[in-house]
Design an enzyme around this catalytic site. Structure first.
Site, PDB file in Angstrom:
ATOM      1  N   LYS A 222       0.849  -1.185   0.000  1.00  0.00           N
ATOM      2  CA  LYS A 222       0.000   0.000   0.000  1.00  0.00           C
ATOM      3  C   LYS A 222       0.885   1.235   0.000  1.00  0.00           C
ATOM      4  CE  LYS A 222      -3.717   2.242   2.523  1.00  0.00           C
ATOM      5  NZ  LYS A 222      -4.713   2.079   3.580  1.00  0.00           N
ATOM      6  N   ARG A 232     -11.006   9.510   2.160  1.00  0.00           N
ATOM      7  CA  ARG A 232     -10.858  10.112   3.493  1.00  0.00           C
ATOM      8  C   ARG A 232     -12.003  11.076   3.770  1.00  0.00           C
ATOM      9  NH1 ARG A 232      -4.297  10.961   3.139  1.00  0.00           N
ATOM     10  NH2 ARG A 232      -3.797   8.729   3.073  1.00  0.00           N
ATOM     11  N   LYS A 245       1.095   9.856   5.675  1.00  0.00           N
ATOM     12  CA  LYS A 245       1.255   8.473   6.148  1.00  0.00           C
ATOM     13  C   LYS A 245       2.554   7.846   5.644  1.00  0.00           C
ATOM     14  CE  LYS A 245      -3.746   7.813   6.732  1.00  0.00           C
ATOM     15  NZ  LYS A 245      -4.904   6.902   6.605  1.00  0.00           N
ATOM     16  N   GLU A 261       7.742  -6.875   1.118  1.00  0.00           N
ATOM     17  CA  GLU A 261       6.485  -6.774   1.873  1.00  0.00           C
ATOM     18  C   GLU A 261       5.629  -8.033   1.676  1.00  0.00           C
ATOM     19  OE1 GLU A 261       5.286  -4.870   4.054  1.00  0.00           O
ATOM     20  OE2 GLU A 261       6.324  -2.945   3.957  1.00  0.00           O
ATOM     21  N   LYS A 276      -2.225  -1.478  -3.869  1.00  0.00           N
ATOM     22  CA  LYS A 276      -3.109  -0.306  -3.767  1.00  0.00           C
ATOM     23  C   LYS A 276      -2.296   0.975  -3.774  1.00  0.00           C
ATOM     24  CE  LYS A 276      -6.263   1.604  -0.385  1.00  0.00           C
ATOM     25  NZ  LYS A 276      -6.791   1.413   0.955  1.00  0.00           N
TER      26      LYS A 276
HETATM   27  C1  PBG Z   1      -7.335   3.325   5.562  1.00  0.00           C
HETATM   28  C2  PBG Z   1      -7.772   3.086   4.193  1.00  0.00           C
HETATM   29  C3  PBG Z   1      -7.634   3.997   3.148  1.00  0.00           C
HETATM   30  C4  PBG Z   1      -8.254   3.430   2.050  1.00  0.00           C
HETATM   31  C5  PBG Z   1      -8.749   2.184   2.424  1.00  0.00           C
HETATM   32  N1  PBG Z   1      -8.424   1.981   3.758  1.00  0.00           N
HETATM   33  C6  PBG Z   1      -7.065   5.366   3.112  1.00  0.00           C
HETATM   34  C7  PBG Z   1      -5.768   5.660   3.700  1.00  0.00           C
HETATM   35  O1  PBG Z   1      -4.905   4.791   3.878  1.00  0.00           O
HETATM   36  O2  PBG Z   1      -5.585   6.827   4.031  1.00  0.00           O
HETATM   37  C8  PBG Z   1      -8.355   4.111   0.718  1.00  0.00           C
HETATM   38  C9  PBG Z   1      -9.376   3.612  -0.218  1.00  0.00           C
HETATM   39  C10 PBG Z   1      -9.711   4.545  -1.305  1.00  0.00           C
HETATM   40  O3  PBG Z   1      -9.108   5.612  -1.498  1.00  0.00           O
HETATM   41  O4  PBG Z   1     -10.647   4.202  -2.057  1.00  0.00           O
HETATM   42  N2  PBG Z   1      -6.754   2.329   6.269  1.00  0.00           N
END
Ligand code: PBG
Length: 350
Positions: A222, A232, A245, A261, A276
């Site tokens: 991720k 968000r 992050k 990973e 992702k």
């Molecule tokens: C948070 C999470 C995020 C998404 C899924 N779970 C956002 C982030 O890490 O800030 C993003 C999904 C999307 O943008 O469609 N754990």
């Protein structure tokens, strides 16, 4: 002697050339357009196809009664209260979509610095899991995010202490959050927090508590991405987020790091892994797919969704773009794609 070597060499080159001609042919007797001439022929030689079995639908939840709330940043995506959840789950089930992913919008008064609402057995996600499992039994799978960001007052996925995200202390909470979701009936536990070592600890604790068959889908790869913006907003964490992050999500400049990973998460017990965001990271999907024998899923995230929607709404591209892009995920090696388009395109895929 030299002559002999030259003769051998010439024979070899000629032989190779002949072989290449036999295998590939050459214009004008070879015409690649022949196979593309008609629809049936294109279907016959098609290498990758997208079906509803490849789709996972994310659903946003909200507290309250009779709510179907639109989300400013995501056209035609809504937050559903539990009493109206069946509207969208019914559709997913009748479209034969294999799984939904649940994401709660937590009201700010339930958020705090440690995200304790994540462990409340009566929280929104827990009630939604129970509702769906009771009503739809095993006709559709449920996956739930394991991370603290919907619940923390600072919007981070882990515990924040003196400006740093604590790893091991966060993992302890994620382990409890996972068990709670499994107890409620969640089928696929999906840690999206990017802490080190959490898959192994979660697996150990699930097994210890007799949830040996609950699957783990690790968001192993991720990236710290700007494409998460609309999400968000959808879960109400964007205005709260302090900083970024980057100390836990991956640097988008890296590819090989994804192998480390994934290797670790497989060793720790992941059943599937996620890459992702999606479209800008197709090379990563291919890298992971080529190196491991594990189902690889991709997440076409909110920013990608909203960009495509805006293109369609403004007449820049048309709807067929959606399936073209999602087929690209399959071509890159994804087994399935989490996409906000799932219910919208399911009928076109039949
Ligand atoms: C948070 C999470 C995020 C998404 C899924 N779970 C956002 C982030 O890490 O800030 C993003 C999904 C999307 O943008 O469609 N754990």
């Amino acid at each position: 002697n030299t002559l002999f070597i030259i003769i051998i060499h010439i024979t070899f080159v000629a032989y190779k050339k002949l072989l290449r001609m036999i295998i590939t042919g050459k214009y004008p007797n070879l015409r690649l357009r022949r196979n593309r001439n008609s629809d049936w022929s294109r279907r016959l030689v098609r290498e990758n196809t997208l079906s509803v079995n490849d789709l996972i639908l994310p659903i946003f939840l909200i507290e309250g009664k009779n709510k179907k709330q639109s989300i400013k940043s995501m056209p035609e995506v809504y937050r559903y209260s539990i009493d109206r959840l069946s509207e969208v789950v019914d559709k997913a089930v009748s479209n034969k979509i294999p799984m939904v992913a649940l994401f709660p919008y937590t009201s700010s008064k339930l958020k705090n610095i440690n995200g304790t609402e994540s462990l409340n057995e009566d929280n929104l996600v827990c009630r939604a899991i129970q509702y769906i499992k009771k009503k739809y039994k095993n006709s559709i799978g449920i996956m739930c995010d394991v991370a603290l960001d919907p619940y923390t007052s600072h919007g981070h996925d882990g515990l924040l202490h003196k400006g740093k995200i604590l790893n091991d202390e966060t993992v302890e909470i994620l382990v409890k959050q996972s068990l709670l979701q499994a107890q409620m009936g969640c089928d696929v536990i999906s840690p999206s927090d990017m802490m080190d070592g959490r898959i192994g600890e979660i697996r150990k604790n699930l097994d210890k508590n007799k949830f040996k068959n609950v699957q783990i889908l690790s968001y192993a790869v991720k990236f710290a991405s700007s494409f998460y913006g609309p999400f968000r907003n959808a879960v109400g964490s964007n205005s709260l987020l302090k900083g970024d992050k980057k100390t836990y999500q991956m640097d988008y400049s890296n590819n090989l790091e994804s192998l480390r990973e994934v290797a670790l998460d497989i060793k720790e017990g992941a059943d599937m892994v996620m890459v992702k965001p999606g479209m800008p990271y197709l090379d990563i999907i291919r890298t992971v797919k080529d190196n491991f024998k594990i189902p690889v899923l991709a997440y076409q995230v909110s920013g990608e969704y909203s960009l495509i929607c805006n293109g369609i709404i403004n007449g820049i591209i048309d709807k067929t773009t959606i399936i073209e892009i999602l087929t690209g995920f399959k071509r890159a090696g994804a087994n399935a794609v989490v996409t906000y388009f799932a219910n919208k395109i399911a009928k076109d895929l039949k």
